[in-house]
Design a protein around this motif. Structure first.
Motif, PDB file in Angstrom:
ATOM      1  N   HIS A  83       0.606  -0.718   0.261  1.00 30.38           N
ATOM      2  CA  HIS A  83       0.198   0.247  -0.012  1.00 30.38           C
ATOM      3  C   HIS A  83       0.659   0.988  -0.017  1.00 30.38           C
ATOM      4  O   HIS A  83       0.734   2.595  -1.284  1.00 30.38           O
ATOM      5  CB  HIS A  83      -1.479  -0.290   1.338  1.00 30.38           C
ATOM      6  CG  HIS A  83      -2.456  -0.876   0.966  1.00 30.38           C
ATOM      7  ND1 HIS A  83      -2.929  -1.725   2.361  1.00 30.38           N
ATOM      8  CD2 HIS A  83      -2.403  -2.210   0.137  1.00 30.38           C
ATOM      9  CE1 HIS A  83      -3.823  -2.433   1.467  1.00 30.38           C
ATOM     10  NE2 HIS A  83      -3.808  -2.481   0.434  1.00 30.38           N
ATOM     11  N   ASP A  85       3.647   1.723  -1.417  1.00 31.74           N
ATOM     12  CA  ASP A  85       4.600   1.557  -2.882  1.00 31.74           C
ATOM     13  C   ASP A  85       3.756   2.407  -3.328  1.00 31.74           C
ATOM     14  O   ASP A  85       3.749   3.387  -4.423  1.00 31.74           O
ATOM     15  CB  ASP A  85       4.946   0.754  -3.263  1.00 31.74           C
ATOM     16  CG  ASP A  85       6.549  -0.213  -2.573  1.00 31.74           C
ATOM     17  OD1 ASP A  85       6.806   0.808  -2.074  1.00 31.74           O
ATOM     18  OD2 ASP A  85       6.586  -0.855  -2.059  1.00 31.74           O
ATOM     19  N   VAL A  86       2.046   2.118  -3.252  1.00 32.18           N
ATOM     20  CA  VAL A  86       1.173   3.124  -4.297  1.00 32.18           C
ATOM     21  C   VAL A  86       1.103   3.965  -4.217  1.00 32.18           C
ATOM     22  O   VAL A  86       0.840   5.461  -5.233  1.00 32.18           O
ATOM     23  CB  VAL A  86      -0.208   2.977  -4.296  1.00 32.18           C
ATOM     24  CG1 VAL A  86      -0.850   2.912  -4.810  1.00 32.18           C
ATOM     25  CG2 VAL A  86       0.155   0.619  -4.627  1.00 32.18           C
ATOM     26  N   ASN A  89       3.834   5.812  -5.223  1.00 32.42           N
ATOM     27  CA  ASN A  89       4.475   6.250  -6.245  1.00 32.42           C
ATOM     28  C   ASN A  89       5.714   5.328  -6.502  1.00 32.42           C
ATOM     29  O   ASN A  89       6.642   5.764  -7.681  1.00 32.42           O
ATOM     30  CB  ASN A  89       4.271   7.126  -7.434  1.00 32.42           C
ATOM     31  CG  ASN A  89       3.900   6.933  -8.624  1.00 32.42           C
ATOM     32  OD1 ASN A  89       3.405   5.859  -9.272  1.00 32.42           O
ATOM     33  ND2 ASN A  89       4.598   7.476  -9.297  1.00 32.42           N
ATOM     34  N   ASN A 100       3.679  -2.485  -7.238  1.00 31.79           N
ATOM     35  CA  ASN A 100       3.124  -1.871  -8.698  1.00 31.79           C
ATOM     36  C   ASN A 100       3.127  -1.110  -9.591  1.00 31.79           C
ATOM     37  O   ASN A 100       2.674  -1.334 -10.647  1.00 31.79           O
ATOM     38  CB  ASN A 100       2.579  -0.566  -7.314  1.00 31.79           C
ATOM     39  CG  ASN A 100       3.592  -0.052  -7.060  1.00 31.79           C
ATOM     40  OD1 ASN A 100       4.355  -0.432  -6.321  1.00 31.79           O
ATOM     41  ND2 ASN A 100       3.674   1.573  -7.572  1.00 31.79           N
ATOM     42  N   ASN A 101       4.592  -1.582  -9.672  1.00 30.36           N
ATOM     43  CA  ASN A 101       5.096  -1.020 -11.526  1.00 30.36           C
ATOM     44  C   ASN A 101       4.999  -1.928 -12.099  1.00 30.36           C
ATOM     45  O   ASN A 101       5.281  -2.011 -13.337  1.00 30.36           O
ATOM     46  CB  ASN A 101       6.602  -0.843 -10.583  1.00 30.36           C
ATOM     47  CG  ASN A 101       7.628   0.465 -11.782  1.00 30.36           C
ATOM     48  OD1 ASN A 101       6.504   0.530 -12.544  1.00 30.36           O
ATOM     49  ND2 ASN A 101       8.978   0.399 -12.220  1.00 30.36           N
ATOM     50  N   ASN A 105      -1.089   0.045 -10.178  1.00 29.39           N
ATOM     51  CA  ASN A 105      -1.541   0.052  -8.187  1.00 29.39           C
ATOM     52  C   ASN A 105      -2.833  -0.999  -8.231  1.00 29.39           C
ATOM     53  O   ASN A 105      -2.978  -1.002  -6.756  1.00 29.39           O
ATOM     54  CB  ASN A 105      -1.943   1.380  -8.303  1.00 29.39           C
ATOM     55  CG  ASN A 105      -0.655   2.372  -8.672  1.00 29.39           C
ATOM     56  OD1 ASN A 105       0.085   2.298  -8.273  1.00 29.39           O
ATOM     57  ND2 ASN A 105      -0.927   3.792  -8.797  1.00 29.39           N
ATOM     58  N   GLU A 106      -3.994  -1.427  -8.916  1.00 27.07           N
ATOM     59  CA  GLU A 106      -4.398  -1.717  -8.661  1.00 27.07           C
ATOM     60  C   GLU A 106      -4.712  -3.145  -8.025  1.00 27.07           C
ATOM     61  O   GLU A 106      -5.331  -3.297  -6.530  1.00 27.07           O
ATOM     62  CB  GLU A 106      -5.899  -1.609  -9.617  1.00 27.07           C
ATOM     63  CG  GLU A 106      -6.640  -0.407 -10.003  1.00 27.07           C
ATOM     64  CD  GLU A 106      -5.850  -0.226 -10.861  1.00 27.07           C
ATOM     65  OE1 GLU A 106      -4.136  -0.760 -11.539  1.00 27.07           O
ATOM     66  OE2 GLU A 106      -6.070   0.798 -12.065  1.00 27.07           O
ATOM     67  N   VAL A 109      -2.477  -3.397  -4.114  1.00 26.67           N
ATOM     68  CA  VAL A 109      -3.858  -2.921  -2.480  1.00 26.67           C
ATOM     69  C   VAL A 109      -4.694  -4.031  -3.242  1.00 26.67           C
ATOM     70  O   VAL A 109      -4.936  -4.274  -1.670  1.00 26.67           O
ATOM     71  CB  VAL A 109      -4.915  -1.499  -3.781  1.00 26.67           C
ATOM     72  CG1 VAL A 109      -5.734  -1.128  -2.523  1.00 26.67           C
ATOM     73  CG2 VAL A 109      -4.074  -0.488  -3.801  1.00 26.67           C
TER      74      VAL A 109
END
Length: 322
Positions: A83, A85-86, A89, A100-101, A105-106, A109
Motif C-alpha cells: 500500500h 508503494d502505491v 508511487n 505496483n510497478n 496499483n489496483e 492494493v
C-alpha cells in the motif's frame, strides 16, 4: 555481527515462519499467488518476525504459536509495503521493481488487502483475545500514522514532535506489537511485559531513524531503493528538521522550497548541506539513545542465547548500511 549469526538461535523457527507464509499465499486467484510470492520472496531482512521469535524464546516460550504470530507480523508488514508503494508511487524496493510497478496499483492494493485478511485469519488460530486486540489496535494506529505522514507532506513547518509521532505510529508500532504479543504468549510477569513493549517501541523508533539517515548518505546499491526518495516525495525527516532549525538563511530557504515542490532536482544540493552540517550526527545520536533504551529493556530477561541475539540485533540495526 552478521544477521545470519543473529538468526542462528531461531533458525528452525524462521524456516517454519517462511513455510507458513508461503503456504498462506495459495489462492484461486493467480494474481495473489504471483504477486504475493514476488514480494514475499523479494528479499528484505525480515527483522520484524525475527524480533518476535527472539523475544518469545527469550521470554521462555516453548510452544509453536510464536511461529504463527511472527508470520502474522510479516504479512501485515508486507501488506503495508504494498500500500505504501502505491501511495508513494515508488518504483524500486529491495533492489527490485515494486509490485505496483510490475502489476499496477489496483493489483497491489488488492493483494495488500488479501495479505491483511490472511494475517488475521492466522491470528485467530492462536485463540488469544488480548493478542488479537493488540494487533487490531496496532494496525489501526499504523494506518493513522500513514495518514498523518500524508498530511505533513510538503510542510516545511513540521516539528520534531510531529515527526516522532509519525514514525512511532507507522513503523515502531508494529515492532512494539510484535514484542508485546510474544511476551503475552509467554505468560511473563507484568514488569517484563512492560519492558518488552518498551523494547519494541524504542527498537522500532531507532530503526526508522536509521532508515531516514540512510536516505541521505547511502547508495541505491546498498539500500535497494533510490536515495533521496523522502525529499522527492515531500517527506520531512529528522535530518531535514535539524537543518531547518539550525541552518543559515540560504540553506533553509532552499530546503523549504524543495519540500514544497517535491521532486529530486534539489537533492544533490541538500544532501551536501546535510552531510556538511551536524544533521546526520544529531539523528544518529537520537537513534543511539533510543536503542540504548531498547537494550536496557532486555535486562528484565534471564540470560540466554536468545537475549544475546536480541542484543546483537540492536547493534546490527544501528550499524547497518542498508
Amino acid at each position: 555481527m552478521r544477521l545470519d549469526h543473529i538468526n542462528a538461535p531461531v533458525k528452525e523457527d524462521f524456516q517454519a515462519v517462511n513455510a507458513l507464509i508461503i503456504n498462506s499465499l495459495h489462492s484461486q486467484a493467480s494474481l495473489i499467488n504471483d504477486l504475493g510470492h514476488y514480494i514475499i520472496q523479494g528479499g528484505g531482512k525480515r527483522l520484524r518476525p525475527l524480533v518476535a521469535l527472539l523475544i518469545a524464546r527469550a521470554c521462555g516460550y516453548n510452544g509453536e504459536y510464536h511461529i504463527h504470530l511472527a508470520a502474522v507480523i510479516e504479512l501485515i508488514h508486507t501488506a503495508t509495503l504494498l500500500h505504501d508503494d502505491v501511495v508513494d508511487n515508488a518504483s524500486l524496493r529491495r533492489g527490485h521493481n515494486t509490485a505496483n510497478n510490475v502489476w499496477g496499483n489496483e493489483a497491489a492494493v488488492l493483494v495488500g488487502d488479501y495479505l491483511y485478511s490472511k494475517a488475521f485469519q492466522i491470528l485467530v488460530t492462536v485463540g488469544n483475545l488480548k493478542v488479537m486486540q493488540i494487533l487490531a489496535d496496532a494496525t489501526n494506529i499504523m494506518a493513522e500514522g500513514e495518514a498523518l505522514q500524508l498530511l505533513e507532506r510538503h510542510n516545511p513547518a513540521m516539528t520534531e514532535g510531529s515527526y516522532l509521532n509519525v514514525i512511532r505510529s507507522k513503523t515502531a508500532k508494529l515492532f512494539e506489537a510484535a514484542t508485546h504479543i510474544c511476551a503475552i504468549l509467554s505468560n511473563v510477569d507484568p514488569e517484563t511485559e512492560k519492558a518488552m513493549v518498551q523494547f519494541g517501541l524504542h527498537f522500532g523508533t531507532a530503526f526508522q531513524l536509521m532508515d531516514d539517515i540512510l536516505d541521505y548518505q547511502a547508495s541505491p546499491t546498498q539500500t535497494g531503493k533510490n536515495v533521496g526518495t523522502d525529499l522527492a516525495e515531500g517527506k520531512i525527516t529528522l535530518p531535514l528538521i535539524y537543518l531547518l532549525q539550525n541552518g543559515n538563511a540560504h540553506d533553509t530557504t532552499v530546503i523549504r522550497e524543495a519540500i514544497r515542490e517535491g521532486g529530486s532536482q534539489h537533492f544533490a544540493a541538500i544532501q551536501k548541506m546535510i552531510v556538511s552540517s551536524k544533521a546526520l550526527e544529531y539523528a544518529k545520536r537520537f537513534a543511539e539513545v533510543e536503542m540504548d533504551r531498547a537494550q536496557k529493556s532486555l535486562d528484565k530477561l534471564k540470560p540466554s542465547v536468545f537475549r544475546e541475539a536480541a542484543l546483537a540485533l540492536t547493534q546490527f540495526a544501528l550499524q547497518r548500511d542498508h
